[in-house]
Design a protein around this motif. Structure first.
Motif, PDB file in Angstrom:
ATOM      1  N   SER A 196       0.782  -1.252   0.000  1.00  0.00           N
ATOM      2  CA  SER A 196       0.000   0.000   0.000  1.00  0.00           C
ATOM      3  C   SER A 196       0.809   1.294   0.000  1.00  0.00           C
ATOM      4  O   SER A 196       0.248   2.367   0.188  1.00  0.00           O
ATOM      5  N   HIS A 197       2.136   1.225  -0.183  1.00  0.00           N
ATOM      6  CA  HIS A 197       2.884   2.451  -0.549  1.00  0.00           C
ATOM      7  C   HIS A 197       3.117   2.367  -2.052  1.00  0.00           C
ATOM      8  O   HIS A 197       2.673   1.422  -2.710  1.00  0.00           O
ATOM      9  N   ALA A 198       3.802   3.355  -2.613  1.00  0.00           N
ATOM     10  CA  ALA A 198       3.948   3.420  -4.078  1.00  0.00           C
ATOM     11  C   ALA A 198       5.112   2.575  -4.595  1.00  0.00           C
ATOM     12  O   ALA A 198       5.346   2.536  -5.814  1.00  0.00           O
ATOM     13  N   ASP A 199       5.847   1.884  -3.698  1.00  0.00           N
ATOM     14  CA  ASP A 199       7.096   1.218  -4.105  1.00  0.00           C
ATOM     15  C   ASP A 199       6.938   0.342  -5.360  1.00  0.00           C
ATOM     16  O   ASP A 199       7.703   0.484  -6.318  1.00  0.00           O
ATOM     17  N   ILE A 212      -2.613  14.913  -3.376  1.00  0.00           N
ATOM     18  CA  ILE A 212      -2.040  14.826  -2.029  1.00  0.00           C
ATOM     19  C   ILE A 212      -1.904  13.347  -1.684  1.00  0.00           C
ATOM     20  O   ILE A 212      -2.892  12.607  -1.766  1.00  0.00           O
ATOM     21  N   PRO A 213      -0.691  12.904  -1.331  1.00  0.00           N
ATOM     22  CA  PRO A 213      -0.534  11.481  -1.033  1.00  0.00           C
ATOM     23  C   PRO A 213      -1.498  11.041   0.064  1.00  0.00           C
ATOM     24  O   PRO A 213      -1.758  11.784   1.008  1.00  0.00           O
ATOM     25  N   ALA A 214      -2.023   9.848  -0.091  1.00  0.00           N
ATOM     26  CA  ALA A 214      -2.898   9.171   0.890  1.00  0.00           C
ATOM     27  C   ALA A 214      -4.359   9.600   0.804  1.00  0.00           C
ATOM     28  O   ALA A 214      -5.177   9.092   1.555  1.00  0.00           O
ATOM     29  N   SER A 255       0.569   3.467   5.140  1.00  0.00           N
ATOM     30  CA  SER A 255       0.903   2.051   4.984  1.00  0.00           C
ATOM     31  C   SER A 255       2.125   1.631   5.789  1.00  0.00           C
ATOM     32  O   SER A 255       2.280   0.450   6.088  1.00  0.00           O
ATOM     33  N   SER A 256       2.997   2.583   6.144  1.00  0.00           N
ATOM     34  CA  SER A 256       4.257   2.206   6.803  1.00  0.00           C
ATOM     35  C   SER A 256       4.014   1.986   8.291  1.00  0.00           C
ATOM     36  O   SER A 256       4.312   2.845   9.120  1.00  0.00           O
ATOM     37  N   ILE A 257       3.463   0.814   8.613  1.00  0.00           N
ATOM     38  CA  ILE A 257       3.147   0.495  10.005  1.00  0.00           C
ATOM     39  C   ILE A 257       4.374  -0.144  10.670  1.00  0.00           C
ATOM     40  O   ILE A 257       5.240  -0.694   9.991  1.00  0.00           O
ATOM     41  N   GLY A 294      12.446   3.445   8.628  1.00  0.00           N
ATOM     42  CA  GLY A 294      12.065   4.835   8.325  1.00  0.00           C
ATOM     43  C   GLY A 294      11.284   5.412   9.493  1.00  0.00           C
ATOM     44  O   GLY A 294      10.923   4.693  10.432  1.00  0.00           O
ATOM     45  N   ARG A 295      11.024   6.709   9.423  1.00  0.00           N
ATOM     46  CA  ARG A 295      10.317   7.394  10.531  1.00  0.00           C
ATOM     47  C   ARG A 295       8.994   7.904   9.995  1.00  0.00           C
ATOM     48  O   ARG A 295       8.969   8.797   9.161  1.00  0.00           O
ATOM     49  N   HIS A 296       7.931   7.307  10.476  1.00  0.00           N
ATOM     50  CA  HIS A 296       6.659   7.543   9.800  1.00  0.00           C
ATOM     51  C   HIS A 296       5.606   8.195  10.692  1.00  0.00           C
ATOM     52  O   HIS A 296       5.638   8.053  11.912  1.00  0.00           O
ATOM     53  N   ASP A 297       4.693   8.906  10.013  1.00  0.00           N
ATOM     54  CA  ASP A 297       3.558   9.482  10.723  1.00  0.00           C
ATOM     55  C   ASP A 297       2.661   8.355  11.239  1.00  0.00           C
ATOM     56  O   ASP A 297       2.540   7.305  10.602  1.00  0.00           O
TER      57      ASP A 297
HETATM   58  C1  LIG Z   1       1.089  14.885   5.480  1.00  0.00           C
HETATM   59  C2  LIG Z   1       1.355  13.478   5.023  1.00  0.00           C
HETATM   60  C3  LIG Z   1       2.325  12.719   5.653  1.00  0.00           C
HETATM   61  C4  LIG Z   1       2.589  11.395   5.249  1.00  0.00           C
HETATM   62  N1  LIG Z   1       3.547  10.687   5.909  1.00  0.00           N
HETATM   63  C5  LIG Z   1       3.796   9.408   5.548  1.00  0.00           C
HETATM   64  C6  LIG Z   1       4.768   8.652   6.255  1.00  0.00           C
HETATM   65  O1  LIG Z   1       5.394   9.110   7.210  1.00  0.00           O
HETATM   66  N2  LIG Z   1       4.983   7.383   5.838  1.00  0.00           N
HETATM   67  C7  LIG Z   1       4.292   6.817   4.798  1.00  0.00           C
HETATM   68  O2  LIG Z   1       4.534   5.678   4.479  1.00  0.00           O
HETATM   69  N3  LIG Z   1       3.363   7.517   4.121  1.00  0.00           N
HETATM   70  C8  LIG Z   1       3.104   8.793   4.472  1.00  0.00           C
HETATM   71  N4  LIG Z   1       2.164   9.509   3.773  1.00  0.00           N
HETATM   72  C9  LIG Z   1       1.413   8.854   2.676  1.00  0.00           C
HETATM   73  C10 LIG Z   1       2.284   8.388   1.497  1.00  0.00           C
HETATM   74  O3  LIG Z   1       3.103   9.408   1.005  1.00  0.00           O
HETATM   75  C11 LIG Z   1       1.357   7.812   0.422  1.00  0.00           C
HETATM   76  O4  LIG Z   1       0.535   6.823   0.986  1.00  0.00           O
HETATM   77  C12 LIG Z   1       2.156   7.167  -0.716  1.00  0.00           C
HETATM   78  O5  LIG Z   1       2.844   8.161  -1.448  1.00  0.00           O
HETATM   79  C13 LIG Z   1       1.295   6.360  -1.692  1.00  0.00           C
HETATM   80  O6  LIG Z   1       0.316   7.183  -2.281  1.00  0.00           O
HETATM   81  P1  LIG Z   1      -1.260   6.900  -2.108  1.00  0.00           P
HETATM   82  O7  LIG Z   1      -1.479   6.481  -0.697  1.00  0.00           O
HETATM   83  O8  LIG Z   1      -1.913   8.219  -2.418  1.00  0.00           O
HETATM   84  O9  LIG Z   1      -1.643   5.827  -3.066  1.00  0.00           O
HETATM   85  C14 LIG Z   1       1.857  10.811   4.174  1.00  0.00           C
HETATM   86  C15 LIG Z   1       0.864  11.601   3.541  1.00  0.00           C
HETATM   87  C16 LIG Z   1       0.613  12.902   3.952  1.00  0.00           C
HETATM   88  C17 LIG Z   1      -0.451  13.704   3.262  1.00  0.00           C
END
Ligand SMILES: Cc1cc2nc3c(=O)[nH]c(=O)nc-3n(C[C@H](O)[C@H](O)[C@H](O)COP(=O)(O)O)c2cc1C
Ligand SMILES: C=C(O[C@@H]1CC(C(=O)O)=C[C@@H](OP(=O)(O)O)[C@H]1O)C(=O)O
Length: 368
Positions: free
Chosen positions: A104-107, A244-246, A307-309, A330-333
């Protein structure tokens, strides 16, 4: 790639999460506009990773350097280029992802699309790090829109199953910004904010992540802006919001909820107040036929749990062909929604600014 947006304005976003820098070029912005750098810095600070309960621990200042297009505090009419350097990169955290794509990330799709030549470190060009230049470009547009009486305001509508109060779709602009600013999270209800924070702390302890919804309103828009079909205000805003990602869902006004209403409940009857034509309800979110009605434009964007759990999870080892256990580094939200609130507001400002410039031109905008 297609990291360019706009018609009258053309915004391009460049860079990668672990490259030297990220940035934006804003082309077509009116000349002679005084730039409110304090406002732009404040917006950048709202988005920047804080290291707090919900945020990645990556430390970035998001300080920007203007390379062109602004002189003595005013836009020159030339393309405006701003760059933000990347500092705190731990690229080795991403070594294992080349063979083992994160679910579920773009990898994986990025690797296929760019034949393995893409930069996967920190999510590369797909990283939310790219929302920093997006906020720069958006807050530049927004500071201009504010001089024309157009404001954008957003809050967290929900995180997981905890909901904030909702905007009154007909009357926005009566102190919501002040209420939201008082709370630790950008919410209307302090109590809902506390419950959201408790949920986020629990998710962090469980090595999990949370999604949610951002609700945003644009006020001060005159009726009659936008076009039907492909030029609709919904299309312009959605295009920015889905960048916007996510973001996995966007709805306007009563959104998906309107589908459950009868026509007699869903219609927005007209009336006149102080020589202005208004509607009693605003189920259509301030847009009909792709064109503004003069009521607040209201929309919501749904963010997935990222997705980065921090739990081991199953994925395919692309080299061996076996399903294996992946531990994401990595350091994730934990929950991106609080940091996404300024991203939504400022990204939407780009669409609104582009629409207005298209409709009136810069000179015409002076009289709007
Ligand atoms: C403000 C913000 C912070 C984000 N931080 C992370 C993060 O720390 N780790 C991560 O894997 N994805 C993070 N994302 C989401 C990914 O960038 C995103 O899921 C990924 O690029 C795949 O795109 P999609 O989910 O739109 O398909 C963040 C998104 C936003 C809007
Ligand atoms: C740095 C930011 O967020 C990044 C967004 C992100 C992703 O995959 O989107 C992955 C993480 O990168 P890293 O593993 O290098 O710390 C986040 O920290 C930011 O938003 O400024």
């Amino acid at each position: 790639m297609s990291s360019i947006y706009g018609n009258q304005l053309r915004i391009s976003i460049f860079g990668e999460s672990h490259g030297e820098a990220i940035g934006t070029v804003v082309d077509g912005f009116p000349a002679g506009v005084a730039v409110d750098f304090d406002f732009i810095r404040a917006q950048m600070a709202r988005r920047r990773p804080s290291g707090g309960a919900f945020s990645t621990k990556r430390h970035e200042t998001d300080d920007f350097r203007i390379l062109s297009g602004i002189r003595d505090g005013r836009t020159t009419g030339a393309p405006i280029c701003a760059v933000m350097e990347n500092g705190d990169t731990h690229s080795q955290d991403y070594d294992n992802l080349t063979d083992m794509p994160r679910p579920s990330h773009a990898d994986y799709p990025a690797m296929v699309r760019y034949k393995g030549a893409n930069d996967p470190r920190g999510g590369g060009h797909f990283s939310a790090r790219l929302t920093a230049p997006l906020v720069f470009a958006g807050s530049l547009c927004r500071s201009f829109l504010r001089t024309r009486g157009i404001e954008l305001i957003a809050h967290i509508a929900s995180i997981a199953d905890v909901a904030d109060e909702v905007f009154d779709l007909c009357r926005i602009g009566g102190g919501e910004a002040e209420r939201i600013a008082q709370n630790e999270l950008p919410v209307l209800s302090a109590e809902a904010g506390e419950r959201m924070l408790a949920l986020i702390r629990a998710a962090r302890s469980a090595g999990d992540t949370l999604g949610g919804v951002v609700e945003c309103a644009v006020t001060g828009m005159k009726p009659g802006c936008g076009s039907p079909m492909f030029g609709s205000v919904e299309s312009a805003l959605s295009s920015l919001l889905f960048s916007i990602p996510a973001v996995k869902g966007v709805e306007f006004g009563s959104g998906f909820g309107i589908a459950a209403l009868r026509g007699s409940e869903a219609n927005d009857p007209y009336y006149s107040e102080n020589d202005q034509i208004k509607t009693r309800f605003n189920h259509n979110g301030g847009i009909l036929g792709g064109i503004t009605t003069g009521m607040p434009i209201v929309f919501r964007a749904a963010f997935k749990p990222i997705s980065s759990i921090a739990q081991p999870q199953r994925t395919l080892n692309l080299k061996s062909g076996n399903e294996e256990t992946l531990v994401v580094r990595g350091r994730h939200d934990i929950c991106v929604v609080p940091r996404a609130v300024p991203v939504v507001e400022n990204a939407a400002a780009i669409a609104v600014c582009d629409l207005l410039l298209e409709e009136y031109g810069y000179e015409g905008l002076a009289n709007v």
